[in-house]
Structure formats: C-alpha cells, structure tokens
Design a protein around this motif. Structure first.
Motif, PDB file in Angstrom:
ATOM      1  N   MET A 120     -24.037   2.764  -4.513  1.00  0.00           N
ATOM      2  CA  MET A 120     -22.803   2.395  -4.071  1.00  0.00           C
ATOM      3  C   MET A 120     -22.120   3.409  -3.007  1.00  0.00           C
ATOM      4  O   MET A 120     -21.967   4.359  -3.482  1.00  0.00           O
ATOM      5  N   ILE A 121     -21.670   2.609  -1.809  1.00  0.00           N
ATOM      6  CA  ILE A 121     -20.740   3.587  -1.060  1.00  0.00           C
ATOM      7  C   ILE A 121     -19.650   3.335  -1.180  1.00  0.00           C
ATOM      8  O   ILE A 121     -19.135   2.140  -0.931  1.00  0.00           O
ATOM      9  N   ASP A 122     -18.504   4.277  -1.025  1.00  0.00           N
ATOM     10  CA  ASP A 122     -17.132   4.167  -0.839  1.00  0.00           C
ATOM     11  C   ASP A 122     -16.682   4.883   0.419  1.00  0.00           C
ATOM     12  O   ASP A 122     -16.628   6.035   0.376  1.00  0.00           O
ATOM     13  N   GLY A 123     -16.364   4.438   1.582  1.00  0.00           N
ATOM     14  CA  GLY A 123     -16.002   5.301   2.867  1.00  0.00           C
ATOM     15  C   GLY A 123     -14.714   5.524   3.027  1.00  0.00           C
ATOM     16  O   GLY A 123     -14.416   5.747   4.011  1.00  0.00           O
ATOM     17  N   HIS A 124     -13.671   5.092   2.199  1.00  0.00           N
ATOM     18  CA  HIS A 124     -12.404   5.507   2.332  1.00  0.00           C
ATOM     19  C   HIS A 124     -11.561   5.709   0.942  1.00  0.00           C
ATOM     20  O   HIS A 124     -11.159   4.970   0.433  1.00  0.00           O
ATOM     21  N   VAL A 125     -11.630   7.109   0.703  1.00  0.00           N
ATOM     22  CA  VAL A 125     -10.970   7.399  -0.372  1.00  0.00           C
ATOM     23  C   VAL A 125      -9.839   8.598  -0.197  1.00  0.00           C
ATOM     24  O   VAL A 125     -10.354   9.607   0.599  1.00  0.00           O
ATOM     25  N   HIS A 126      -8.620   8.626  -0.445  1.00  0.00           N
ATOM     26  CA  HIS A 126      -7.575   9.730  -0.156  1.00  0.00           C
ATOM     27  C   HIS A 126      -7.899  10.809  -1.478  1.00  0.00           C
ATOM     28  O   HIS A 126      -8.743  10.676  -2.282  1.00  0.00           O
ATOM     29  N   THR A 127      -6.741  11.555  -1.173  1.00  0.00           N
ATOM     30  CA  THR A 127      -6.782  12.993  -2.082  1.00  0.00           C
ATOM     31  C   THR A 127      -5.549  13.480  -2.485  1.00  0.00           C
ATOM     32  O   THR A 127      -4.464  13.013  -1.885  1.00  0.00           O
ATOM     33  N   PRO A 128      -5.282  14.566  -3.291  1.00  0.00           N
ATOM     34  CA  PRO A 128      -4.146  15.067  -3.481  1.00  0.00           C
ATOM     35  C   PRO A 128      -3.413  15.754  -2.396  1.00  0.00           C
ATOM     36  O   PRO A 128      -2.210  16.227  -2.315  1.00  0.00           O
ATOM     37  N   TYR A 129      -3.995  15.799  -1.082  1.00  0.00           N
ATOM     38  CA  TYR A 129      -3.666  16.400   0.207  1.00  0.00           C
ATOM     39  C   TYR A 129      -2.437  15.413   0.715  1.00  0.00           C
ATOM     40  O   TYR A 129      -2.085  15.524   1.623  1.00  0.00           O
ATOM     41  N   CYS A 130      -2.544  14.169   0.361  1.00  0.00           N
ATOM     42  CA  CYS A 130      -1.920  12.986   0.678  1.00  0.00           C
ATOM     43  C   CYS A 130      -0.408  12.940   0.168  1.00  0.00           C
ATOM     44  O   CYS A 130      -0.499  12.789  -1.056  1.00  0.00           O
ATOM     45  N   PRO A 131       0.603  13.138   1.045  1.00  0.00           N
ATOM     46  CA  PRO A 131       2.011  13.198   0.410  1.00  0.00           C
ATOM     47  C   PRO A 131       2.354  12.073  -0.336  1.00  0.00           C
ATOM     48  O   PRO A 131       3.486  12.383  -1.047  1.00  0.00           O
ATOM     49  N   HIS A 132       1.877  10.851   0.138  1.00  0.00           N
ATOM     50  CA  HIS A 132       2.172   9.734  -0.614  1.00  0.00           C
ATOM     51  C   HIS A 132       1.533   9.171  -1.555  1.00  0.00           C
ATOM     52  O   HIS A 132       1.494   7.772  -1.883  1.00  0.00           O
ATOM     53  N   GLY A 133       0.588   9.899  -2.001  1.00  0.00           N
ATOM     54  CA  GLY A 133      -0.652   9.547  -2.929  1.00  0.00           C
ATOM     55  C   GLY A 133      -0.284  10.041  -4.426  1.00  0.00           C
ATOM     56  O   GLY A 133       1.025  10.600  -4.884  1.00  0.00           O
ATOM     57  N   SER A 134      -1.392  10.404  -5.131  1.00  0.00           N
ATOM     58  CA  SER A 134      -1.558  11.155  -6.280  1.00  0.00           C
ATOM     59  C   SER A 134      -1.492  12.736  -6.089  1.00  0.00           C
ATOM     60  O   SER A 134      -2.248  12.994  -5.269  1.00  0.00           O
ATOM     61  N   ASN A 135      -1.353  13.328  -7.106  1.00  0.00           N
ATOM     62  CA  ASN A 135      -1.409  14.797  -7.212  1.00  0.00           C
ATOM     63  C   ASN A 135      -2.677  14.932  -8.024  1.00  0.00           C
ATOM     64  O   ASN A 135      -3.158  16.146  -8.071  1.00  0.00           O
ATOM     65  N   ALA A 136      -3.420  14.092  -8.666  1.00  0.00           N
ATOM     66  CA  ALA A 136      -4.682  14.372  -9.055  1.00  0.00           C
ATOM     67  C   ALA A 136      -5.790  15.047  -8.548  1.00  0.00           C
ATOM     68  O   ALA A 136      -5.898  14.954  -7.179  1.00  0.00           O
ATOM     69  N   ASN A 162     -12.111  -3.257   3.400  1.00  0.00           N
ATOM     70  CA  ASN A 162     -11.063  -2.532   2.441  1.00  0.00           C
ATOM     71  C   ASN A 162     -10.805  -3.310   1.250  1.00  0.00           C
ATOM     72  O   ASN A 162     -10.205  -4.601   1.191  1.00  0.00           O
ATOM     73  N   GLY A 163     -10.806  -2.823  -0.009  1.00  0.00           N
ATOM     74  CA  GLY A 163     -10.437  -3.628  -1.090  1.00  0.00           C
ATOM     75  C   GLY A 163      -8.928  -3.508  -1.766  1.00  0.00           C
ATOM     76  O   GLY A 163      -8.351  -4.387  -2.354  1.00  0.00           O
ATOM     77  N   ALA A 164      -8.290  -2.745  -1.030  1.00  0.00           N
ATOM     78  CA  ALA A 164      -6.900  -2.443  -1.461  1.00  0.00           C
ATOM     79  C   ALA A 164      -5.823  -3.615  -1.308  1.00  0.00           C
ATOM     80  O   ALA A 164      -5.133  -3.789  -2.278  1.00  0.00           O
ATOM     81  N   GLY A 165      -6.117  -4.214  -0.211  1.00  0.00           N
ATOM     82  CA  GLY A 165      -5.023  -5.482  -0.167  1.00  0.00           C
ATOM     83  C   GLY A 165      -5.202  -6.675  -1.275  1.00  0.00           C
ATOM     84  O   GLY A 165      -4.354  -7.059  -1.293  1.00  0.00           O
ATOM     85  N   THR A 166      -6.456  -6.519  -1.848  1.00  0.00           N
ATOM     86  CA  THR A 166      -6.551  -7.659  -2.892  1.00  0.00           C
ATOM     87  C   THR A 166      -5.470  -7.232  -3.991  1.00  0.00           C
ATOM     88  O   THR A 166      -5.413  -8.122  -4.837  1.00  0.00           O
ATOM     89  N   SER A 213     -12.367   1.829  -1.043  1.00  0.00           N
ATOM     90  CA  SER A 213     -11.383   1.339  -1.775  1.00  0.00           C
ATOM     91  C   SER A 213     -10.084   1.773  -1.342  1.00  0.00           C
ATOM     92  O   SER A 213      -8.768   1.265  -1.774  1.00  0.00           O
ATOM     93  N   ASP A 214      -9.699   2.695  -0.481  1.00  0.00           N
ATOM     94  CA  ASP A 214      -8.565   3.043  -0.126  1.00  0.00           C
ATOM     95  C   ASP A 214      -7.758   3.687  -1.118  1.00  0.00           C
ATOM     96  O   ASP A 214      -6.526   3.366  -1.232  1.00  0.00           O
ATOM     97  N   ALA A 215      -8.504   4.219  -2.193  1.00  0.00           N
ATOM     98  CA  ALA A 215      -7.842   4.750  -3.546  1.00  0.00           C
ATOM     99  C   ALA A 215      -7.017   5.919  -3.049  1.00  0.00           C
ATOM    100  O   ALA A 215      -7.316   6.869  -2.164  1.00  0.00           O
ATOM    101  N   HIS A 216      -5.655   5.940  -3.469  1.00  0.00           N
ATOM    102  CA  HIS A 216      -4.611   6.909  -3.487  1.00  0.00           C
ATOM    103  C   HIS A 216      -4.307   7.447  -4.760  1.00  0.00           C
ATOM    104  O   HIS A 216      -3.609   8.558  -5.033  1.00  0.00           O
ATOM    105  N   ASP A 217      -5.403   7.328  -5.764  1.00  0.00           N
ATOM    106  CA  ASP A 217      -5.125   7.972  -6.984  1.00  0.00           C
ATOM    107  C   ASP A 217      -6.655   7.645  -7.802  1.00  0.00           C
ATOM    108  O   ASP A 217      -6.981   6.696  -7.216  1.00  0.00           O
ATOM    109  N   PRO A 218      -7.058   8.404  -8.627  1.00  0.00           N
ATOM    110  CA  PRO A 218      -8.400   7.926  -9.321  1.00  0.00           C
ATOM    111  C   PRO A 218      -8.547   6.803  -9.822  1.00  0.00           C
ATOM    112  O   PRO A 218      -9.581   5.957  -9.817  1.00  0.00           O
ATOM    113  N   ASN A 219      -7.377   5.966 -10.343  1.00  0.00           N
ATOM    114  CA  ASN A 219      -7.545   4.644 -10.895  1.00  0.00           C
ATOM    115  C   ASN A 219      -7.753   3.490  -9.846  1.00  0.00           C
ATOM    116  O   ASN A 219      -8.347   2.507 -10.189  1.00  0.00           O
TER     117      ASN A 219
END
Length: 267
Positions: A1-17, A212-216, A245-251
């Motif tokens: 399984m491939i996820d080509g769109h994941v954010h990180t703690p370097y994102c100021p509007h995301g998670s610090n995880a 992108n699954g985020a809109g769901t 996933s466009d995940a902005h936190d691990p969940n």
C-alpha cells in the motif's frame, strides 16, 4: 500500500507528533511506502493570506526536515519505504521563486505534489479551503461561485502546463479541493465538465493524480478528491491515481482509504 501525501510536525497547522509516530502508524496500517510531503515554504515575496499565516513550513526548517526524513529512511529501511517530498503551491505570478526553491532542493527529493490552495481575486488572495467564511468571501469578491470555479480550474490547468524546471512535481494534489464546502455552497452546474477537461490536461502532460481521502471526513465535503466518478474517468484515461491520506497527525494515516475505490489506485 502506498500513501503519497502525508504531513509532518514541520507543518505549523498540523500536529506536533514526531515523525516516528506517523511511520509506526503507517507500518501498523500495512503500508509499504509513505511519502512525507510537507507544505513547502511559500515564495518569500508572497504574503500568506490566512489569519495565522501558517499555511506552510518555515524556510529555516527546510534543511532540518530533509535531514530528519533522510535519516529515518535509513533507520526504517527494512520495515517501510520512506520518500522525501514537498507539497508545493502553484501561485500564479510566483513561478520563478517556486522554480528557484525546487532547483535548490529538488535533487534531494523522491516524490512531490503540486497543489492549488490560493486564488487571486482583484488584487486579493484567498485560501479557498481555509473556512466556509473565506470561501464565501471569495465568491462575493469574484462575483459568483461559477466564476470562482472557473478561476480554480484555470489555475489547475496552468499548474499542469507551467515549466518549473527539472524538479517540478509530477502529481497534482486534491484536484477537487474547491468542493470542500459543497454541502453548504453547492457546486455550479457544469463543474464536472471543467474537471473532466482538466483530466485531459493532466493526461496530456504525463502527470499523476493525488487520490485524496481527507475530504471524506470533512463536514461539508464528505467525498474524496476527486470523487468516485471523476476518479474512474481518470483511471480510464490511463492517469495514475496515488492514494493520499493528507494526514496532518498520525491518526489521519489511512483516512478515507476504505471508502475510496481501491481498484483504481496505483500500488
């Protein structure tokens, strides 16, 4: 399984995880590959229009971000493929600055996306996915929701055609982001024709699409970017659809995946 769109703690509007939390969650979720695609710094002469001015990572953090992901690529190499990338904004009129950034860091990157978040309207910029109020204000400023959709798809086409040098991202991010609030601001009649026309541009330029699954999970969207019928149309044109996933936190890892048509995805 491939996820080509994941954010990180370097994102100021995301998670610090920590990045490791994203990776561990990805491994638990059965991923074989994950692309960290943090929001690249906006051009230095562009003023972020959102109130918090937190749409992208700080320029001073680019090299630490690259070094940390490269280090984790090695330490997790036996468990999962980790790719380093950016989600780069296409901002009309700032192409040279964007190209300069890509030329500076592109040789270190494995995989990136090119997205449209910002629309210019009468010398004012709007981040069209920021909030329903900002979306409504953009509609009023441009004159109608019809005009806003036309502007959005014109910019998407421009992003597909634009020459950003040898390191231009080869995948378009969330091509129907304009529909994030469509349950309260219904899309104009004929919008799918605009989207279908854009798919032809994607195909002709040899680009891939972020599926992108985020809109769901968004309250006023509740569909993937792009939605099922357009995703199927893209697949039938031979366009590669890469789950994001466009995940902005691990969940957020694997969000929307079960709802999307997995037979269309590139794996």
């Amino acid at each position: 399984m491939i996820d080509g769109h994941v954010h990180t703690p370097y994102c100021p509007h995301g998670s610090n995880a920590a990045l490791e939390e994203y990776i561990d969650q990805a491994i638990k979720s059965g991923y074989s590959s994950i692309t960290f695609a943090e929001h690249a710094p906006l051009p230095e002469t562009f003023i972020d229009p959102v109130p918090e001015q937190d749409s992208s990572m700080e320029r001073s953090l680019v090299e630490p971000y690259i070094k940390e992901v490269q280090s984790l690529k090695k330490s997790y190499s036996s468990d999962i493929e980790i790719k380093l990338g950016f989600e780069v904004d296409y901002i009309k009129g700032y192409e040279k600055e964007t190209e300069s950034f890509l030329n500076q860091y592109g040789s270190s990157l494995d995989d990136s996306l090119l997205s449209v978040h910002f629309l210019p309207v009468k010398k004012q910029w709007f981040c069209i996915d920021y909030s329903p109020d900002v979306f409504s204000a953009a509609c009023r400023a441009i004159g109608s929701i019809d005009e806003l959709y036309e502007r959005y798809y014109k910019l998407l086409k421009d992003s597909a055609h634009v020459d950003l040098g040898p390191y231009k991202p080869n995948r378009i991010g969330h091509m129907t982001l304009i529909r994030k609030f469509h349950h309260i601001y219904p899309s104009p009649e004929g919008w799918k024709k605009q989207a279908a026309s854009f798919l032809s541009v994607v195909k002709n330029n040899g680009l891939d699409l972020d599926y992108n699954g985020a809109g769901t999970l968004k309250e006023y969207c509740r569909e993937s970017y792009p939605p099922p019928d357009l995703a199927k149309m893209a697949y039938e044109k031979g366009i590669s659809l890469i789950y994001g996933s466009d995940a902005h936190d691990p969940n957020g890892i694997k969000q929307g995946y079960e709802i999307l048509n997995q037979t269309l995805m590139k794996i």
